[in-house]
Design an enzyme around this catalytic site. Structure first.
Site, PDB file in Angstrom:
ATOM      1  CG  ASP A 138     -17.857 -13.027 -19.642  1.00 24.35           C
ATOM      2  OD1 ASP A 138     -18.513 -12.936 -18.907  1.00 24.35           O
ATOM      3  OD2 ASP A 138     -18.231 -12.410 -20.841  1.00 24.35           O
ATOM      4  CB  CYS A 199     -22.689   6.395 -19.417  1.00 27.77           C
ATOM      5  SG  CYS A 199     -21.648   7.241 -17.683  1.00 27.77           S
ATOM      6  CB  CYS A 203     -28.541   4.344 -19.228  1.00 26.55           C
ATOM      7  SG  CYS A 203     -29.105   3.192 -19.935  1.00 26.55           S
ATOM      8  CB  CYS A 224     -28.499  -3.286 -18.789  1.00 26.17           C
ATOM      9  SG  CYS A 224     -27.147  -3.242 -19.759  1.00 26.17           S
ATOM     10  CB  CYS A 251     -26.293  -1.822 -25.378  1.00 27.64           C
ATOM     11  SG  CYS A 251     -26.799  -0.136 -24.885  1.00 27.64           S
ATOM     12  CB  CYS A 254     -22.998   3.494 -21.209  1.00 27.54           C
ATOM     13  SG  CYS A 254     -22.738   1.996 -20.842  1.00 27.54           S
TER      14      CYS A 254
HETATM   15  C1  B12 Z   1     -23.039 -10.140 -15.692  1.00 27.49           C
HETATM   16  C2  B12 Z   1     -21.735  -9.347 -16.563  1.00 27.49           C
HETATM   17  C3  B12 Z   1     -23.068  -8.849 -17.076  1.00 27.49           C
HETATM   18  C4  B12 Z   1     -23.479  -7.865 -17.216  1.00 27.49           C
HETATM   19  C5  B12 Z   1     -24.308  -7.332 -15.912  1.00 27.49           C
HETATM   20  C6  B12 Z   1     -23.577  -5.234 -15.947  1.00 27.49           C
HETATM   21  C7  B12 Z   1     -22.889  -5.309 -15.035  1.00 27.49           C
HETATM   22  N1  B12 Z   1     -22.606  -4.043 -15.012  1.00 27.49           N
HETATM   23  O1  B12 Z   1     -22.772  -5.677 -13.285  1.00 27.49           O
HETATM   24  C8  B12 Z   1     -24.919  -7.671 -18.174  1.00 27.49           C
HETATM   25  C9  B12 Z   1     -25.192  -8.691 -19.081  1.00 27.49           C
HETATM   26  C10 B12 Z   1     -25.972  -6.572 -18.386  1.00 27.49           C
HETATM   27  C11 B12 Z   1     -23.823  -6.946 -19.147  1.00 27.49           C
HETATM   28  C12 B12 Z   1     -23.038  -5.982 -20.084  1.00 27.49           C
HETATM   29  C13 B12 Z   1     -22.050  -5.655 -20.548  1.00 27.49           C
HETATM   30  N2  B12 Z   1     -20.890  -6.328 -20.625  1.00 27.49           N
HETATM   31 CO1  B12 Z   1     -20.134  -8.330 -18.801  1.00 27.49          CO
HETATM   32  N3  B12 Z   1     -20.133  -8.750 -17.994  1.00 27.49           N
HETATM   33  C14 B12 Z   1     -20.403  -9.439 -16.419  1.00 27.49           C
HETATM   34  C15 B12 Z   1     -19.661 -10.465 -15.948  1.00 27.49           C
HETATM   35  C16 B12 Z   1     -20.037 -11.956 -16.469  1.00 27.49           C
HETATM   36  C17 B12 Z   1     -19.661 -10.073 -14.410  1.00 27.49           C
HETATM   37  C18 B12 Z   1     -20.097  -8.880 -14.217  1.00 27.49           C
HETATM   38  C19 B12 Z   1     -20.947  -8.962 -12.311  1.00 27.49           C
HETATM   39  O2  B12 Z   1     -19.612  -9.151 -11.956  1.00 27.49           O
HETATM   40  N4  B12 Z   1     -21.421  -7.528 -12.142  1.00 27.49           N
HETATM   41  C20 B12 Z   1     -21.612  -7.089 -11.117  1.00 27.49           C
HETATM   42  C21 B12 Z   1     -21.462  -6.214 -10.387  1.00 27.49           C
HETATM   43  C22 B12 Z   1     -21.871  -5.738  -8.974  1.00 27.49           C
HETATM   44  O3  B12 Z   1     -20.100  -6.354 -10.430  1.00 27.49           O
HETATM   45  P1  B12 Z   1     -18.883  -5.245 -11.781  1.00 27.49           P
HETATM   46  O4  B12 Z   1     -19.343  -4.923 -12.623  1.00 27.49           O
HETATM   47  O5  B12 Z   1     -17.275  -6.257 -11.253  1.00 27.49           O
HETATM   48  O6  B12 Z   1     -18.403  -4.839 -10.566  1.00 27.49           O
HETATM   49  C23 B12 Z   1     -17.896  -3.797  -9.257  1.00 27.49           C
HETATM   50  C24 B12 Z   1     -18.170  -2.169  -9.095  1.00 27.49           C
HETATM   51  O7  B12 Z   1     -19.394  -2.293  -8.720  1.00 27.49           O
HETATM   52  C25 B12 Z   1     -16.921  -3.005  -7.214  1.00 27.49           C
HETATM   53  N5  B12 Z   1     -17.004  -1.775  -6.593  1.00 27.49           N
HETATM   54  C26 B12 Z   1     -17.836  -2.588  -5.340  1.00 27.49           C
HETATM   55  N6  B12 Z   1     -17.331  -1.428  -4.457  1.00 27.49           N
HETATM   56  C27 B12 Z   1     -16.613  -0.584  -4.843  1.00 27.49           C
HETATM   57  C28 B12 Z   1     -15.973   0.804  -4.308  1.00 27.49           C
HETATM   58  C29 B12 Z   1     -15.637   1.677  -5.219  1.00 27.49           C
HETATM   59  C30 B12 Z   1     -14.933   2.579  -4.773  1.00 27.49           C
HETATM   60  C31 B12 Z   1     -15.734   0.673  -6.854  1.00 27.49           C
HETATM   61  C32 B12 Z   1     -14.856   2.489  -7.386  1.00 27.49           C
HETATM   62  C33 B12 Z   1     -15.685   0.361  -7.527  1.00 27.49           C
HETATM   63  C34 B12 Z   1     -16.839  -0.678  -6.200  1.00 27.49           C
HETATM   64  O8  B12 Z   1     -17.683  -3.531  -7.339  1.00 27.49           O
HETATM   65  C35 B12 Z   1     -17.690  -4.669  -7.715  1.00 27.49           C
HETATM   66  C36 B12 Z   1     -17.294  -6.172  -8.320  1.00 27.49           C
HETATM   67  O9  B12 Z   1     -15.509  -5.938  -7.956  1.00 27.49           O
HETATM   68  C37 B12 Z   1     -17.891 -10.261 -16.062  1.00 27.49           C
HETATM   69  C38 B12 Z   1     -17.699 -11.043 -16.153  1.00 27.49           C
HETATM   70  C39 B12 Z   1     -16.555 -10.815 -14.235  1.00 27.49           C
HETATM   71  N7  B12 Z   1     -16.881 -12.712 -14.642  1.00 27.49           N
HETATM   72  O10 B12 Z   1     -16.954 -10.713 -14.035  1.00 27.49           O
HETATM   73  C40 B12 Z   1     -18.758  -9.398 -17.541  1.00 27.49           C
HETATM   74  C41 B12 Z   1     -17.645  -8.207 -18.161  1.00 27.49           C
HETATM   75  C42 B12 Z   1     -18.182  -7.043 -17.052  1.00 27.49           C
HETATM   76  N8  B12 Z   1     -18.768  -6.986 -19.020  1.00 27.49           N
HETATM   77  C43 B12 Z   1     -18.150  -7.346 -20.461  1.00 27.49           C
HETATM   78  C44 B12 Z   1     -18.373  -6.256 -21.880  1.00 27.49           C
HETATM   79  C45 B12 Z   1     -17.636  -6.089 -22.455  1.00 27.49           C
HETATM   80  C46 B12 Z   1     -20.060  -5.622 -21.438  1.00 27.49           C
HETATM   81  C47 B12 Z   1     -20.456  -5.284 -21.811  1.00 27.49           C
HETATM   82  C48 B12 Z   1     -19.548  -4.141 -22.977  1.00 27.49           C
HETATM   83  C49 B12 Z   1     -20.857  -5.856 -23.747  1.00 27.49           C
HETATM   84  C50 B12 Z   1     -22.250  -5.286 -23.974  1.00 27.49           C
HETATM   85  N9  B12 Z   1     -21.653  -4.137 -25.191  1.00 27.49           N
HETATM   86  O11 B12 Z   1     -22.997  -5.324 -24.297  1.00 27.49           O
HETATM   87  C51 B12 Z   1     -21.639  -5.258 -21.755  1.00 27.49           C
HETATM   88  C52 B12 Z   1     -21.444  -3.399 -20.736  1.00 27.49           C
HETATM   89  C53 B12 Z   1     -22.425  -2.955 -19.901  1.00 27.49           C
HETATM   90  C54 B12 Z   1     -22.104  -1.840 -19.052  1.00 27.49           C
HETATM   91  N10 B12 Z   1     -22.399  -0.884 -18.700  1.00 27.49           N
HETATM   92  O12 B12 Z   1     -21.744  -3.047 -17.601  1.00 27.49           O
HETATM   93  C55 B12 Z   1     -16.333  -7.237 -19.242  1.00 27.49           C
HETATM   94  C56 B12 Z   1     -15.741  -5.598 -19.154  1.00 27.49           C
HETATM   95  C57 B12 Z   1     -14.779  -5.408 -19.329  1.00 27.49           C
HETATM   96  C58 B12 Z   1     -14.722  -3.613 -19.240  1.00 27.49           C
HETATM   97  N11 B12 Z   1     -13.526  -2.821 -19.995  1.00 27.49           N
HETATM   98  O13 B12 Z   1     -14.997  -3.616 -17.836  1.00 27.49           O
HETATM   99  C59 B12 Z   1     -16.119  -8.081 -18.450  1.00 27.49           C
HETATM  100  C60 B12 Z   1     -15.720  -7.887 -17.497  1.00 27.49           C
HETATM  101  C61 B12 Z   1     -16.324  -9.592 -19.430  1.00 27.49           C
HETATM  102  C62 B12 Z   1     -14.612  -9.373 -20.194  1.00 27.49           C
HETATM  103  N12 B12 Z   1     -14.208 -10.221 -19.534  1.00 27.49           N
HETATM  104  O14 B12 Z   1     -13.978  -8.864 -20.195  1.00 27.49           O
HETATM  105  N13 B12 Z   1     -22.309  -7.904 -18.242  1.00 27.49           N
HETATM  106  S1  SF4 Z   2     -17.737   6.262 -17.361  1.00 22.29           S
HETATM  107 FE1  SF4 Z   2     -17.501   8.182 -19.052  1.00 22.29          FE
HETATM  108  S2  SF4 Z   2     -19.185   9.073 -19.589  1.00 22.29           S
HETATM  109 FE2  SF4 Z   2     -19.637   7.917 -17.391  1.00 22.29          FE
HETATM  110  S3  SF4 Z   2     -19.370   9.255 -16.354  1.00 22.29           S
HETATM  111 FE3  SF4 Z   2     -17.412   8.920 -16.359  1.00 22.29          FE
HETATM  112  S4  SF4 Z   2     -15.978   9.377 -18.090  1.00 22.29           S
HETATM  113 FE4  SF4 Z   2     -18.733   9.947 -17.753  1.00 22.29          FE
HETATM  114  S1  SF4 Z   3     -24.935  -1.292 -22.236  1.00 17.72           S
HETATM  115 FE1  SF4 Z   3     -27.066   0.437 -23.502  1.00 17.72          FE
HETATM  116  S2  SF4 Z   3     -29.066  -0.008 -22.241  1.00 17.72           S
HETATM  117 FE2  SF4 Z   3     -26.875  -0.744 -20.906  1.00 17.72          FE
HETATM  118  S3  SF4 Z   3     -26.415   0.298 -19.078  1.00 17.72           S
HETATM  119 FE3  SF4 Z   3     -25.628   0.638 -21.299  1.00 17.72          FE
HETATM  120  S4  SF4 Z   3     -26.176   2.188 -22.398  1.00 17.72           S
HETATM  121 FE4  SF4 Z   3     -27.340   1.478 -20.554  1.00 17.72          FE
END
Ligand code: B12
Ligand code: SF4
Ligand code: SF4
Length: 364
Positions: A138, A199, A203, A224, A251, A254
């Site tokens: 991260d 999820c 949310c 979020c 949070c 989800c």
């Molecule tokens: C910015 C960020 C956030 C942002 C945005 C989250 C998001 N969903 O994008 C915010 C602040 C909201 C956030 C929240 C959280 N985060 Co965060 N966050 C990051 C960070 C720094 C970058 C993520 C990113 O680039 N997002 C942009 C999106 C577009 O990219 P992505 O999430 O990787 O999604 C991919 C898919 O969409 C994919 N994709 C594209 N085309 C296709 C096609 C198919 C078919 C498929 C399947 C996928 C796919 O492309 C994207 C790039 O790989 C990463 C660390 C890192 N450097 O990767 C940690 C990271 C994702 N976070 C993490 C965590 C733990 C959290 C939280 C749980 C913390 C909390 N409890 O509050 C929450 C979870 C919220 C959620 N539901 O995601 C962990 C996730 C671990 C895991 N098991 O997934 C990471 C990996 C950090 C770590 N090193 O552990 N986070």
């Molecule tokens: S991420 Fe978990 S809760 Fe969300 S659609 Fe997939 S199986 Fe269901």
């Molecule tokens: S972390 Fe909470 S607010 Fe963010 S997408 Fe998941 S349920 Fe929604």
């Protein structure tokens, strides 16, 4: 000290496990298949104020691991579980603060970086030479979830989390880029979400937008709660404050509703992630009173080894004011009146909002 008898991917994975990482795999692919999706996500403004994500050099680096480590040959990708008891803080008690599970213990950046360094040293000893390497957790411009899926650690759920069918999603991802020519692990290809949409329905802010045409799960991060309570440095939009409830840092909703966590998220054996007593469901009033007495510097000193340091004193106090307003109890008035006189304008505005909710002069 970790011992690696001879140098191959399987032994490196075994060494990662010996260091406490529950899962590990190897990736050799340099170029990201997901970069176009990442760019589209940025262009749609779904990243909000997280400017570090859109820096042009950082976006380019996400496209190819070579740009980060020119000698790149393979990456070890690890998962470290932080699962705790389920549910931890009773969400039904609005007088207490919920801090997301991942942030209750020691700072995972420190814990995982230390272990990856140990792994790197073990690899150097086995190689008998200096190994060019860079560790991330991260902490830099790489798409960690894409690498983790390629390493076989799970699939992208509709909640955007990487989920493993036998471990759920409460795990961090760490990456060690190296110049070592290991063989790649099998990528994770299946999608186990099926027709489930728990999820998306759970949310509270509507941040999860479902899968797009390519199958990628899409999140509007600006909605979020994790973004609003951690990454956003200014005022939380008023219309979203009620949905935050008593979540003062991050949070997990989800993830909590995901059947794969209900079934498989066994509590972590990692002592570093045991909850800090101050962060395990503290009362909102007690937490607000404590933060009001602290300077910004004292807060950083106190929480130096905790993920909550990222919100800073004013950000966390802002969130606690919102939660106190959502609780709506008159006993919160004295501490909120003190917050309404705080030196931070951000805190004062959120305390006024909360007082308005409690006194019935505000509906949102
Ligand atoms: C910015 C960020 C956030 C942002 C945005 C989250 C998001 N969903 O994008 C915010 C602040 C909201 C956030 C929240 C959280 N985060 Co965060 N966050 C990051 C960070 C720094 C970058 C993520 C990113 O680039 N997002 C942009 C999106 C577009 O990219 P992505 O999430 O990787 O999604 C991919 C898919 O969409 C994919 N994709 C594209 N085309 C296709 C096609 C198919 C078919 C498929 C399947 C996928 C796919 O492309 C994207 C790039 O790989 C990463 C660390 C890192 N450097 O990767 C940690 C990271 C994702 N976070 C993490 C965590 C733990 C959290 C939280 C749980 C913390 C909390 N409890 O509050 C929450 C979870 C919220 C959620 N539901 O995601 C962990 C996730 C671990 C895991 N098991 O997934 C990471 C990996 C950090 C770590 N090193 O552990 N986070
Ligand atoms: S991420 Fe978990 S809760 Fe969300 S659609 Fe997939 S199986 Fe269901
Ligand atoms: S972390 Fe909470 S607010 Fe963010 S997408 Fe998941 S349920 Fe929604």
């Amino acid at each position: 000290m970790v011992h690696i008898k001879s140098l191959d991917g399987e032994r490196a994975i075994a060494a990662a496990r010996a260091l406490g990482f529950e899962m590990a795999g190897v990736v050799t692919r340099r170029d990201s298949a997901h970069l176009p999706h990442f760019r589209k996500w940025l262009q749609s403004g779904l990243h909000g104020t997280m400017a570090y994500l859109e820096r042009p050099d950082a976006v380019r680096r996400r496209g190819s691991l070579d740009l980060t480590l020119p000698a790149f040959r393979s990456a070890l990708v690890v998962a470290h579980s932080y699962a705790g008891p389920h549910p931890a803080t009773p969400p039904g008690d609005p007088s207490r603060a919920i801090i997301a599970r991942y942030a209750r213990g020691r700072d995972y950046h420190h814990v995982i970086a230390e272990r990856l360094e140990e792994l790197g040293c073990g690899l150097e000893r086995a190689a008998g030479r200096a190994v060019e390497r860079r560790a991330y957790v991260d902490t830099g411009p790489i798409l960690e979830r894409e690498l983790a899926a390629l390493a076989g650690l799970g699939w992208f759920g509709k909640n955007t989390m990487l989920i493993h069918p036998r471990r759920g999603s409460y795990f961090f991802i760490g990456v060690l880029l190296t110049d070592l020519p290991f063989a790649p692990s099998a990528p994770f290809r299946e999608d186990h979400c099926g027709t489930c949409r728990r999820c998306l329905d759970a949310c509270p802010t509507g941040a999860l937008l479902g899968r797009d045409d390519s199958g990628a799960p899409v999140m509007d991060a600006t909605r979020c709660i994790s973004y609003l309570t951690i990454e956003l440095k200014g005022a939380i939009p008023e219309e979203l404050r009620p949905a935050i409830g008593n979540r003062v840092f991050g949070c997990d909703i989800c993830q909590e509703v995901c059947p794969w966590n209900e079934k498989f998220a066994a509590p972590t054996a990692e002592p570093a992630y045991a909850p800090h007593p101050d962060l395990d469901g503290p009362t909102l009033i007690g937490l607000a009173a404590r933060l009001l007495e602290m300077s910004g510097k004292a807060f950083i000193r106190e929480f130096a080894d905790s993920p909550v340091s990222r919100a800073r004193r004013n950000g966390l106090l802002r969130n606690v004011c919102v939660a106190l307003g959502n609780w709506g109890a008159r006993e919160a008035v004295p501490v909120l009146e003190r917050a309404a006189r705080d030196q931070s304008a951000l805190v004062r505005e959120h305390a006024d909002w909360a007082l308005g909710r409690i006194r019935g002069t505000r509906s949102t």
